[in-house]
Write an enzyme that holds these catalytic residues in place. Structure first.
Site, PDB file in Angstrom:
ATOM      1  N   TYR A  51     -39.447  -6.598 -21.494  1.00 20.21           N
ATOM      2  CA  TYR A  51     -38.613  -7.708 -21.026  1.00 20.21           C
ATOM      3  C   TYR A  51     -39.237  -9.053 -21.450  1.00 20.21           C
ATOM      4  O   TYR A  51     -40.448  -9.235 -21.317  1.00 20.21           O
ATOM      5  CB  TYR A  51     -38.443  -7.612 -19.497  1.00 20.21           C
ATOM      6  CG  TYR A  51     -37.814  -8.844 -18.901  1.00 20.21           C
ATOM      7  CD1 TYR A  51     -36.589  -9.316 -19.381  1.00 20.21           C
ATOM      8  CD2 TYR A  51     -38.438  -9.555 -17.885  1.00 20.21           C
ATOM      9  CE1 TYR A  51     -36.007 -10.464 -18.857  1.00 20.21           C
ATOM     10  CE2 TYR A  51     -37.849 -10.697 -17.349  1.00 20.21           C
ATOM     11  CZ  TYR A  51     -36.638 -11.144 -17.843  1.00 20.21           C
ATOM     12  OH  TYR A  51     -36.075 -12.281 -17.320  1.00 20.21           O
ATOM     13  N   ARG A 100     -44.820 -14.684   6.420  1.00 17.35           N
ATOM     14  CA  ARG A 100     -45.346 -14.476   5.068  1.00 17.35           C
ATOM     15  C   ARG A 100     -46.184 -13.197   5.054  1.00 17.35           C
ATOM     16  O   ARG A 100     -46.141 -12.411   4.128  1.00 17.35           O
ATOM     17  CB  ARG A 100     -46.181 -15.681   4.601  1.00 17.35           C
ATOM     18  CG  ARG A 100     -46.914 -15.411   3.295  1.00 17.35           C
ATOM     19  CD  ARG A 100     -47.423 -16.650   2.570  1.00 17.35           C
ATOM     20  NE  ARG A 100     -47.872 -17.716   3.430  1.00 17.35           N
ATOM     21  CZ  ARG A 100     -49.002 -17.706   4.150  1.00 17.35           C
ATOM     22  NH1 ARG A 100     -49.826 -16.683   4.110  1.00 17.35           N
ATOM     23  NH2 ARG A 100     -49.305 -18.742   4.916  1.00 17.35           N
ATOM     24  N   LYS A 154     -32.125  -5.485  -9.925  1.00 12.94           N
ATOM     25  CA  LYS A 154     -31.304  -4.648 -10.804  1.00 12.94           C
ATOM     26  C   LYS A 154     -30.690  -3.484 -10.026  1.00 12.94           C
ATOM     27  O   LYS A 154     -29.994  -3.699  -9.069  1.00 12.94           O
ATOM     28  CB  LYS A 154     -32.163  -4.207 -11.994  1.00 12.94           C
ATOM     29  CG  LYS A 154     -32.926  -5.375 -12.666  1.00 12.94           C
ATOM     30  CD  LYS A 154     -31.958  -6.422 -13.163  1.00 12.94           C
ATOM     31  CE  LYS A 154     -32.556  -7.521 -14.001  1.00 12.94           C
ATOM     32  NZ  LYS A 154     -33.548  -8.385 -13.395  1.00 12.94           N
TER      33      LYS A 154
HETATM   34  O1  P1T Z   1     -35.663 -11.121 -12.784  1.00 20.13           O
HETATM   35  P1  P1T Z   1     -36.750 -10.510 -11.965  1.00 20.13           P
HETATM   36  O2  P1T Z   1     -36.298  -9.915 -10.677  1.00 20.13           O
HETATM   37  O3  P1T Z   1     -37.936 -11.421 -11.777  1.00 20.13           O
HETATM   38  O4  P1T Z   1     -37.288  -9.240 -12.796  1.00 20.13           O
HETATM   39  C1  P1T Z   1     -37.885  -9.347 -14.038  1.00 20.13           C
HETATM   40  C2  P1T Z   1     -37.738  -8.073 -14.823  1.00 20.13           C
HETATM   41  C3  P1T Z   1     -38.762  -7.137 -14.791  1.00 20.13           C
HETATM   42  N1  P1T Z   1     -38.705  -5.984 -15.483  1.00 20.13           N
HETATM   43  C4  P1T Z   1     -37.637  -5.686 -16.242  1.00 20.13           C
HETATM   44  C5  P1T Z   1     -37.609  -4.407 -17.012  1.00 20.13           C
HETATM   45  C6  P1T Z   1     -36.564  -6.582 -16.312  1.00 20.13           C
HETATM   46  O5  P1T Z   1     -35.517  -6.255 -17.085  1.00 20.13           O
HETATM   47  C7  P1T Z   1     -36.614  -7.811 -15.592  1.00 20.13           C
HETATM   48  C8  P1T Z   1     -35.522  -8.809 -15.628  1.00 20.13           C
HETATM   49  N2  P1T Z   1     -34.615  -8.606 -16.664  1.00 20.13           N
HETATM   50  C9  P1T Z   1     -33.480  -9.342 -16.894  1.00 20.13           C
HETATM   51  C10 P1T Z   1     -33.115 -10.392 -16.156  1.00 20.13           C
HETATM   52  C11 P1T Z   1     -32.667  -8.905 -18.054  1.00 20.13           C
HETATM   53  O6  P1T Z   1     -31.500  -9.307 -18.172  1.00 20.13           O
HETATM   54  O7  P1T Z   1     -33.189  -8.128 -18.853  1.00 20.13           O
END
Ligand code: P1T
Length: 383
Positions: A98, A46, A195
């Site tokens: 988001y 961790r 992403k």
């Molecule tokens: O899904 P996660 O890895 O926890 O990330 C969140 C997140 C943070 N910032 C932005 C700009 C994002 O677009 C996202 C997650 N977005 C999607 C899942 C979506 O489809 O827009």
């Protein structure tokens, strides 16, 4: 070292014990000590893991920051960054953001006595108006999700600093290949590694990067104390993704530009949101702040109908209907029903996110097939 070389090599010296050119997946929860407190840099996974260390160093290099701190998701990274604050502190956040970010702020941290104001940061004067003596953080997402507004990082970060607040940029949509917020005055960059940085729709992850040693120390302490860490396999997958980030992003940008122009010229399409179009309200800023316009496009149908938008989303064949973005494959989604459903309808509509909006994550397939697919789906949705 230039970007492509850093993407392939930063943080990844050949494995010292075997010479393995790929950083191994150190699938171990603990590390043996020769005497209590005497170890080779790792104690418990961790706190630290060599695969994670490699990813953290790679991301720090790509964002031109000294320190990378990784988390089990993008939201995990944001959670850690907000934990730098305390009850009574105030955050100014961009209005188009988001849906999960909005939910984290308004449904989780607001309950712990933090205050959030959402402002249209396309107008920097709106940021100035929203700042109060208690503002400790300004949260900038650019380009914004899903309306693709482009926010002036240099100007907003300078304003935040003047008022004694941290300027945080969610750089998920742009990636460090297209935009480097720390070089524009931001203090912390956050990412959903899920992403473009992962890039292959096979991992969930997050990161924060900063050049500020004290903040990095505090974020590492939060990472260890709260424990939302990524596993070594996930770190390996993201490392494999970042090696091709520059190559993929160039193609994402090229394809998205082609798709945006196709949609803009299509009689069944209304407004198209893409920073690369000369008619985009912040096109000039995007051209100056970014080295490309990204792979995300959103648009409304000419008749702005929710029903037709939903029909369009199920009519594509190459674009798959799914949440998320930034993978090699093209995705289509409906923000009001899917990714941004946690934002109340009246709030969404107050800043222009309409029920008819459709969002595309344009992949790296052949652009001819992408525009043909969209053209066919537009006709099907109007039958
Ligand atoms: O899904 P996660 O890895 O926890 O990330 C969140 C997140 C943070 N910032 C932005 C700009 C994002 O677009 C996202 C997650 N977005 C999607 C899942 C979506 O489809 O827009």
């Amino acid at each position: 070292m230039k970007f492509g070389t850093k993407a392939v090599h930063a943080g990844q010296a050949p494995d010292p014990s075997t010479g393995a050119i790929m950083t191994p997946i150190y699938q171990s929860s603990t590390f043996v000590q020769s005497a209590p407190g005497k170890h080779q840099g790792y104690e418990y996974a961790r706190t630290g893991n060599p695969t994670r260390t490699a990813l953290e160093a790679n991301l720090a290099a790509l964002e031109s920051g000294g320190h990378g701190i990784c988390f089990s998701s993008g939201l995990g990274a944001m959670d850690a960054v907000i934990r730098l604050l305390k009850a009574g502190d105030h955050v100014v956040c961009c209005d188009d953001v988001y849906g999960g970010t909005y939910r984290l702020f308004t449904q989780v941290f607001a309950r712990f006595g933090m205050e959030f104001t959402f402002a249209d940061m396309a107008d920097p004067a709106a940021v100035e108006r929203a700042v109060t003596p208690r503002t400790r953080m300004v949260w900038i997402e650019t380009p914004t999700n899903p309306l693709l507004k482009v926010l002036d990082i240099r100007r907003i970060a300078a304003l935040a600093r003047e008022r004694g607040a941290l300027a945080v940029v969610d750089n998920t949509f742009a990636t460090p290949y297209l935009q480097q917020p720390l070089n524009l005055g931001a203090t912390i960059v956050v990412h959903s590694l899920t992403k473009y940085l992962g890039g292959h729709s096979d991992v969930i992850g997050g990161a924060a990067v900063t050049d500020d040693g004290d903040l990095a120390k505090r974020l590492h302490a939060i990472q260890n104390a709260v424990g939302a860490v990524p596993g070594p396999m996930d770190c390996f997958l993201v490392l494999r993704g970042t090696k091709t980030l520059h190559v993929r992003m160039a193609r994402h940008c090229e394809n998205a530009g082609r798709v945006a122009r196709f949609l803009e010229d299509h009689p069944r399409v209304g407004r198209v949101h893409y920073p690369g179009l000369p008619g985009h309200p912040q096109h000039a800023l995007a051209a100056e702040q970014m080295t490309g316009f990204g792979g995300m496009v959103s648009f409304e149908l000419a008749d702005d109908s929710l029903q037709r938008a939903a029909a369009f989303c199920t009519a594509t064949r190459v674009f798959s209907l799914a949440e998320s973005l930034g993978g090699v494959e093209s995705l289509v989604e409906h923000p009001a029903i899917m990714t941004h459903a946690s934002i109340p309808k009246d709030v969404r509509e107050s800043y222009g996110l309409r029920d008819g909006l459709i969002r595309l994550s344009v992949g790296i397939e052949d652009a001819d097939d992408l525009v043909e697919d969209l053209g066919r789906a537009l006709e099907t949705a109007h039958r």
